[in-house]
Design an enzyme around this catalytic site. Structure first.
Site, PDB file in Angstrom:
ATOM      1  N   TRP A  36     -42.260  -2.989 -50.379  1.00 36.36           N
ATOM      2  CA  TRP A  36     -40.982  -2.252 -50.408  1.00 36.36           C
ATOM      3  C   TRP A  36     -41.225  -0.832 -49.893  1.00 36.36           C
ATOM      4  CZ3 TRP A  36     -38.863   0.872 -54.936  1.00 36.36           C
ATOM      5  CH2 TRP A  36     -37.561   1.327 -54.652  1.00 36.36           C
ATOM      6  N   ASP A  51     -43.769  -6.009 -60.074  1.00 34.76           N
ATOM      7  CA  ASP A  51     -42.449  -5.438 -59.795  1.00 34.76           C
ATOM      8  C   ASP A  51     -41.446  -6.591 -59.854  1.00 34.76           C
ATOM      9  OD1 ASP A  51     -40.181  -4.224 -58.904  1.00 34.76           O
ATOM     10  OD2 ASP A  51     -41.070  -3.303 -57.124  1.00 34.76           O
ATOM     11  N   ALA A  98     -37.810  -7.097 -59.575  1.00 36.25           N
ATOM     12  CA  ALA A  98     -36.521  -6.488 -59.237  1.00 36.25           C
ATOM     13  C   ALA A  98     -35.433  -7.521 -58.955  1.00 36.25           C
ATOM     14  CB  ALA A  98     -36.690  -5.578 -58.021  1.00 36.25           C
ATOM     15  N   LYS A 158     -29.941  -5.717 -59.439  1.00 38.93           N
ATOM     16  CA  LYS A 158     -29.469  -6.857 -58.656  1.00 38.93           C
ATOM     17  C   LYS A 158     -28.956  -7.973 -59.565  1.00 38.93           C
ATOM     18  CE  LYS A 158     -32.063  -4.398 -55.885  1.00 38.93           C
ATOM     19  NZ  LYS A 158     -31.914  -3.712 -54.647  1.00 38.93           N
TER      20      LYS A 158
HETATM   21  C1  LMR Z   1     -33.722  -2.366 -50.905  1.00 44.73           C
HETATM   22  O1  LMR Z   1     -34.909  -2.628 -50.748  1.00 44.73           O
HETATM   23  O2  LMR Z   1     -32.907  -2.379 -49.974  1.00 44.73           O
HETATM   24  C2  LMR Z   1     -33.212  -2.036 -52.275  1.00 44.73           C
HETATM   25  O3  LMR Z   1     -34.239  -2.153 -53.198  1.00 44.73           O
HETATM   26  C3  LMR Z   1     -32.504  -0.739 -52.334  1.00 44.73           C
HETATM   27  C4  LMR Z   1     -33.398   0.439 -52.150  1.00 44.73           C
HETATM   28  O4  LMR Z   1     -33.241   1.396 -52.904  1.00 44.73           O
HETATM   29  O5  LMR Z   1     -34.229   0.470 -51.250  1.00 44.73           O
END
Ligand code: LMR
Length: 397
Positions: free
Chosen positions: A130, A212, A214, A247
């Protein structure tokens, strides 16, 4: 004072969000930021949340401070949701937790905790991971290292590479950040066999799993999405987990999350709990309560819990349908690998084998928005525009 600063570009995902918003084309396809969208392109408030909000509006009696660790009912119910009330670590008092300001806040709490425990801690993150993991964890001052994960050509996890790299490089006491499910940005998840293997390896090598979590519930359903987390907790005595409710409760802007730490024993859990309290106090003093109170209201009420769970499964089912539809549309000459991978990958994201200039062409010529890394949020598409999307992807390839 501020002469030393220069104007900086926003984070790529945030910039993309603004770019897509500003595009007046009514047929634009926004596959950027990771939010779930229904068929009409909206990101609705879940019914369970709406009902909990109505009840809570009447029931709430005070706005006084809660605590540094956050809403106690939320933390208990969230722990029970992800581990089960009968889990050994819960029953023996080995869990410490603190509410985070969203999943990012939870990640930050975990990173700060690792820094308090040992400022030299090394954290291994997947390549890619991420986009905010590295800035967020790096800014705490921990050492970051990368392990190979995704093969863009096959669009799958290169598990053999990942394992051989960690086997060669990771030292006892290092932390390995794993995506519990719905890997962001690739959508390529570890198989159950891979989780079994990595959980054994981390326990033997005395590596600390940091999960993580999410997108739980949006990949293969909640129970299956928690498989990896349960496996590492079964094998390793100490595990950190950053949980997001953005989410799976669609509570994005309310910023609800939780740092959960499994400690070796109850005494260690109490010590970790006290440290989390002090860290939170330093960062934000006390987390906001509203979103967490709603989650607690839902999880603590059998009827609301069921409504929420059904809605979660509906979102998961829609994502699977969109994946299957895009997979079918890409299943033509030149699109075979993408077709297979998009069907097999989990959750909102897939990472396509496109170059930055191909991504730019999609944006400029077709009003199709994805990150420069070619991550698509499949939930941003719909059944009507998927043929156009597949066509455009194949055209720029
Ligand atoms: C994403 O990866 O698009 C989401 O987790 C939102 C973010 O804050 O990046």
């Amino acid at each position: 004072m501020f002469e030393s600063l220069i104007e900086r570009s926003p984070d790529a995902i945030i910039a993309l969000m603004e770019m897509a918003k500003a595009d007046p084309n009514p047929d634009k396809i926004d596959l950027g930021v990771g939010v779930y969208k229904s068929a009409d392109g909206a990101t609705p408030i879940m019914q369970a949340v709406k009902q909990a909000e109505a009840l809570y509006h009447v029931e709430e009696t005070t706005k006084t401070y809660v605590s540094t660790a956050g809403n106690a009912a939320f933390r208990r119910l969230m722990t029970e949701l992800v581990l089960g009330a009968d889990h050994g670590a819960v029953k023996t008092g080995r869990i410490a937790s603190a509410q985070g300001v969203g999943g990012s806040g939870a990640l930050r709490l975990c990173a700060e905790l690792l820094k308090s425990a040992n400022p030299q801690t090394k954290i291994w993150v997947s390549t890619p991971t991420w986009a905010n993991h590295e800035p967020l964890i790096g800014s705490v001052g921990l050492n970051l290292a990368k392990y190979p994960y995704y093969n863009k050509d096959t669009m799958g996890v290169d598990f053999a590479e990942m394992m051989s790299h960690l086997e060669a490089e990771a030292k006892p006491g290092d932390v390995v950040l794993l995506h519990g499910c719905c890997h962001n940005p690739t959508g390529a998840d570890l198989s159950t066999a891979a989780w079994d293997q990595i959980a054994d390896f981390m326990a033997e090598r005395k590596l600390i799993p940091f999960v993580d979590l999410a997108y739980a519930g949006l990949g293969s359903g909640l129970a299956q999405d928690l498989y990896g987390l349960h496996k590492v907790i079964e094998k390793s005595p100490e595990v950190l987990v950053a949980i997001s409710c953005s989410k799976n409760f669609a509570l994005y802007k309310e910023r609800v999350g939780m740092a959960m730490v499994v400690a070796k024993d109850p005494e260690r859990a109490r010590i970790v709990q006290s440290e989390l309290g002090l860290i939170q106090r330093k960062l934000v003093s006390m987390p906001p309560d509203h979103g967490a109170a709603l989650v607690a209201r839902i999880l603590g009420d059998a009827d609301l819990h069921k409504i929420w769970f059904d809605e979660l499964n509906t979102m998961q089912g829609r994502i699977v349908t969109l994946r299957e539809t895009l997979s079918d549309a890409l299943n033509v000459q030149g699109g075979e690998i993408m077709s297979k991978a998009v069907r097999a990958q989990k959750g909102m994201f897939s990472m396509l084998p496109l170059t930055v200039s191909q991504v730019e062409r999609l944006r400029e010529e077709h009003s199709i928005y994805m990150t420069n890394s070619a991550r698509i949020n499949i939930a941003g598409a719909n059944l009507d525009n998927i043929p156009k999307l597949a066509d455009a992807i194949l055209k720029v390839l």
